[in-house]
Scaffold this active site. Structure first.
Site, mmCIF file in Angstrom:
data_model
loop_
_atom_site.group_PDB
_atom_site.id
_atom_site.type_symbol
_atom_site.label_atom_id
_atom_site.label_comp_id
_atom_site.label_asym_id
_atom_site.label_seq_id
_atom_site.Cartn_x
_atom_site.Cartn_y
_atom_site.Cartn_z
ATOM 1 C CG ASP A 29 -1.798 -1.173 1.241
ATOM 2 O OD1 ASP A 29 -2.068 -1.779 0.314
ATOM 3 O OD2 ASP A 29 -2.276 -1.268 2.543
ATOM 4 N NE ARG A 71 -1.413 2.838 13.462
ATOM 5 C CZ ARG A 71 -0.536 1.685 12.982
ATOM 6 N NH1 ARG A 71 0.728 2.019 12.831
ATOM 7 N NH2 ARG A 71 -1.004 0.936 11.922
ATOM 8 C CG ASP A 125 -4.456 2.036 12.839
ATOM 9 O OD1 ASP A 125 -4.350 2.282 14.076
ATOM 10 O OD2 ASP A 125 -4.074 1.025 12.496
ATOM 11 C CB SER A 152 -4.834 -6.594 8.176
ATOM 12 O OG SER A 152 -4.405 -5.239 8.700
HETATM 13 N N1 ARG Z 1 -8.132 -2.605 16.296
HETATM 14 C C1 ARG Z 1 -6.542 -2.227 16.809
HETATM 15 C C2 ARG Z 1 -6.753 -0.849 17.002
HETATM 16 O O1 ARG Z 1 -7.569 -0.208 16.627
HETATM 17 C C3 ARG Z 1 -5.723 -2.653 15.918
HETATM 18 C C4 ARG Z 1 -5.633 -2.109 14.606
HETATM 19 C C5 ARG Z 1 -4.631 -2.865 13.906
HETATM 20 N N2 ARG Z 1 -4.138 -2.531 12.549
HETATM 21 C C6 ARG Z 1 -3.885 -3.301 11.432
HETATM 22 N N3 ARG Z 1 -3.693 -2.662 10.348
HETATM 23 N N4 ARG Z 1 -3.894 -4.533 11.434
HETATM 24 O O2 ARG Z 1 -5.816 -0.332 17.756
#
Ligand code: ARG
Length: 402
Positions: A17, A97, A126, A177
């Protein structure tokens, strides 16, 4: 020096990506791309990532080691706050993040860029964390999220890579993912989207299954100073090594697998699998020490603060004054959260065996039922008489009124 307003600073992982994003952003905004890759303990192959960014067309590729900042300024505050989203998720991704956003903003200022960019889709948390953190740190910067705009699926992205000779090797398609840093691994999508389907063993990389975990458990002692773990098995140890070692040991014993149907900020329920061995063990040990050293009122209020703190982190509000206020309260509670906790790790279980502290509020001669008992039993009668008076009064009035 870059020409004014021609540079975009992109958060770059080296994957499909964000590699597509380098070329796509450069074309669409007629801009130069500078990439930022943060090492937060996710063990990326940094030389490859750097080379790939440059050969895909980035003007510059920054690699930033953010591990100690991540621990000292993000992980430890969250541990002290007992921040577990919905009671279970130690927030590894959510804590990382805002730090990555901070790096993007710093580089954007250095490069005199007009925008930062990231590869998040429009469905997750995110994007909110990147965007809101950037808004807080540099409200003047534009925020570009190509994956929210370009409408390409994976096959179309692969076509795009071929068409534009983007030099990345497309690995075998994995249905999952994954996001990873030293505080935990987050796994979603693919077969996990059926909440009734147990996760396949292949999703786990840090933890053994209970079946594969050693049949004999192991004991572990963790020392805390003012709410922060500083020692392991009677030895002072630096934070990164402490987390690494606990991840390793607890993972071996099958600890830290979390399976959760999570309420995302954007209103979706989603199935999340986490592996967070060190976070699980350290939260449990820290909690045990707090119950030894905090008063009832302090610990009760802290539970309420923890709920709010975990939501605030999850929902991308790290760089808020609200977080600073909560940190101030939490830090003041941690002054006497020093001491040691002994744990046993065995087949997926983390069990507290014992705890000690120079500030322990536990008094043996008050708690004991043995001969050492100094508690004034007679005084209880008067206490209960007054304490129970309102409920007795009400009971009498209701009895006589009917
Ligand atoms: N659900 C989790 C969060 O919001 C993890 C997100 C993980 N991201 C990913 N690209 N797998 O913090």
């Amino acid at each position: 020096m870059a020409t004014k307003n021609k540079t975009i600073v992109l958060a770059y992982s080296g994957g499909l990506d964000t590699s597509v994003a380098i070329k796509w952003l450069a074309d669409r905004y007629d801009s130069e791309i500078v990439t930022v890759t943060a090492d937060l303990g996710n063990n990326p192959d940094l030389p490859t990532v750097e080379k790939r960014a440059l050969s895909t067309g980035a003007r510059k590729a920054h690699i930033i080691d953010g591990k100690s900042e991540f621990i000292e300024h993000f992980i430890w505050p969250a541990l002290k706050a007992s921040a577990l989203y919905e009671g279970v998720y130690p927030l590894a991704t959510a804590l990382a993040r805002p730090l990555i956003a901070k790096f993007l903003v710093e580089v954007a200022k250095e490069e005199n860029a007009f925008a930062i960019a990231h590869g998040c889709t429009g469905k997750g948390n995110d994007q909110v964390r990147f965007d809101v953190s950037t808004l807080a740190l540099a409200p003047e910067l534009q925020i570009l999220a190509p994956a929210r705009i370009w409408n390409m699926n994976r096959d179309q992205e692969i076509d795009y890579v071929r068409e534009h000779n983007i030099p990345i090797t497309i690995g075998p398609k994995t249905p999952y993912s994954v996001d990873e840093n030293l505080w935990g691994r987050s796994i979603e999508a693919g077969p996990l989207e059926d909440p009734d389907m147990a996760p396949a063993e292949e999703v786990f990389e840090w933890t053994r299954s209970i079946d594969e975990a050693p049949s004999k458990g192991v004991e572990l002692k963790i020392d805390f100073r003012q709410g922060i773990p500083v020692g392991l098995n009677n030895k002072e140890i630096d934070s990164l090594r402490l987390i690494d070692q606990v991840n390793e040991l607890a993972g071996l014993h099958g600890i830290g697998r979390i399976d959760h149907i999570e309420n995302r900020l954007v209103g979706i329920k989603s199935r999340e699998i986490y592996e967070a061995p060190a976070a699980t063990v350290l939260h449990m040990a820290h909690n045990a020490l707090e119950y030894l050293t905090l008063t009832k009122e302090q610990r009760d209020l802290k539970s309420i603060i923890s709920l709010d703190y975990s939501r605030m982190v999850y929902n991308g509000l790290w760089f808020s004054t609200h977080r600073q206020n909560l940190d101030a309260y939490v830090n003041s509670t941690q002054e006497y959260v020093s001491g040691s906790v002994r744990l046993k790790l065995h087949k997926g279980n983390c069990i507290v065996l014992g705890r000690t502290s120079p500030y322990s509020l536990y008094k043996f001669d008050l708690a004991s039922y043995g001969q050492e008992d100094t508690f004034d039993h007679v005084a209880s009668e008067g206490f209960i008489k007054i304490y129970g008076m309102p409920i007795k009064t009400q009971a009498e009035i209701l009895r006589d009124a009917n």
